[in-house]
Design an enzyme around this catalytic site. Sequence first.
Site: not given
Ligand SMILES: *Cc1c(COP(=O)(O)O)cnc(C)c1O
Length: 392
Positions: A208, A180, A239
């Site tokens: 992502h 990310s 996302k």
């Molecule tokens: C953003 C992210 C999360 C968290 O996800 P949420 O649904 O916002 O809790 C988990 N793992 C990765 C790799 C992320 O980039």
Amino acid sequence: MSEKMLFIDEALASLQESGLYNNIRAIESAQGAWLQIEGKKVLNMCSNNYLGLANHPRLVQAAKAAIDKYGVGPAAVRSIAGTQSIHEELDQEVAKFKHAEAALTLQGGFLANQAVIPSLVGKTDTILSDELNHASIIDGARLSSAKIKVFRHKDLAHLEELLQGPNDGRVLVITDGVFSMDGDIGDLDKIVELCEKYGAMSMVDDAHGEGVLGSHGRGIVDHFKLHGRCDVEIGTFSKAIGTVGGFVAGSAKLITYLKQRARPFLFSSALPAADVGATLEAFRLLQESDELVQKLWENARFFKQGMQDLGFDTGLSQTPITPVMIGEADVARQFSALLFTKGIFAMAIGFPTVPRGKARIRVMISASHSRGDLEFALEKFAAAGKEMELIS
Ligand SMILES: *Cc1c(COP(=O)(O)O)cnc(C)c1O
């Protein structure tokens, strides 16, 4: 405040001094290419709203319809009385979208890692984890009490060395799909092969990658055509999907097991119906057309090339995540503040989210940006970069 809480003042002062204190700005509008912040209209260059679905009229309408039918609260954990039929519909839709046997939706991606990792390994087992894995993987791994061995970022030789062992108990290999902070893609194809060779379980967190990689944004498993071979796929709706929630996809057996074991599933209430309804609509929309995914990539290529032509270092990115590498956290914060005065909302990211000395502005490109928006952004990045002598 009493003496015993003084450590908080000291910690906050030290964050301020080192430029690592994060000022959180409140957004006064819906998510989109443009936002209102502190009464000012700014171009949004740092949300995870890759496809512009967070305020999409079809999702908004679906959320309202779900409220009318199911109300606003789940009133229980999913395993007792909180599973409404719309939750099961979403479980099935996710499995269909991912071409997986089954899926289970949870309240978030962070929570999905807490749910899954401790269900698969315990204190007599071993986790092999990429050094740049997301905080939620790190915490899920710690929560499991398994022995954690970290391999150098995307270093397959190092991973193989660790797989050769000796390792205690069951072995689980975990990687981010798209990293990310740098936007590079995990070598999931090679990781799955190594796991097959050494009898280890493979797990990817594709937060992502969903909506970004693969056909119609099906994610990294689809990108590498690994359907049925990657044992555990974690994802998020927060996302590209534009809503909130998380999921795990895999074999029917895995999902049946997690419904009996995963503690956030058993002990924390279900997602509200509005969110589930909107998420379902997002998956329908993605399966109907991949126009938004195509637009996202077109925008990402245009912006990244423009930034490189200006002389900015965009790091290792292979995806729409575009890091603008700065170095020192306080310089990155000043740059972000200057950009804000010019109408660009792009947050600086520093330690502990990225290593010390590797602070950056992480630009997130979205399908909701128009070509004109991206040209505006390039113009402002050029002006601010020259003012601060980051580029010539
Ligand atoms: C953003 C992210 C999360 C968290 O996800 P949420 O649904 O916002 O809790 C988990 N793992 C990765 C790799 C992320 O980039």
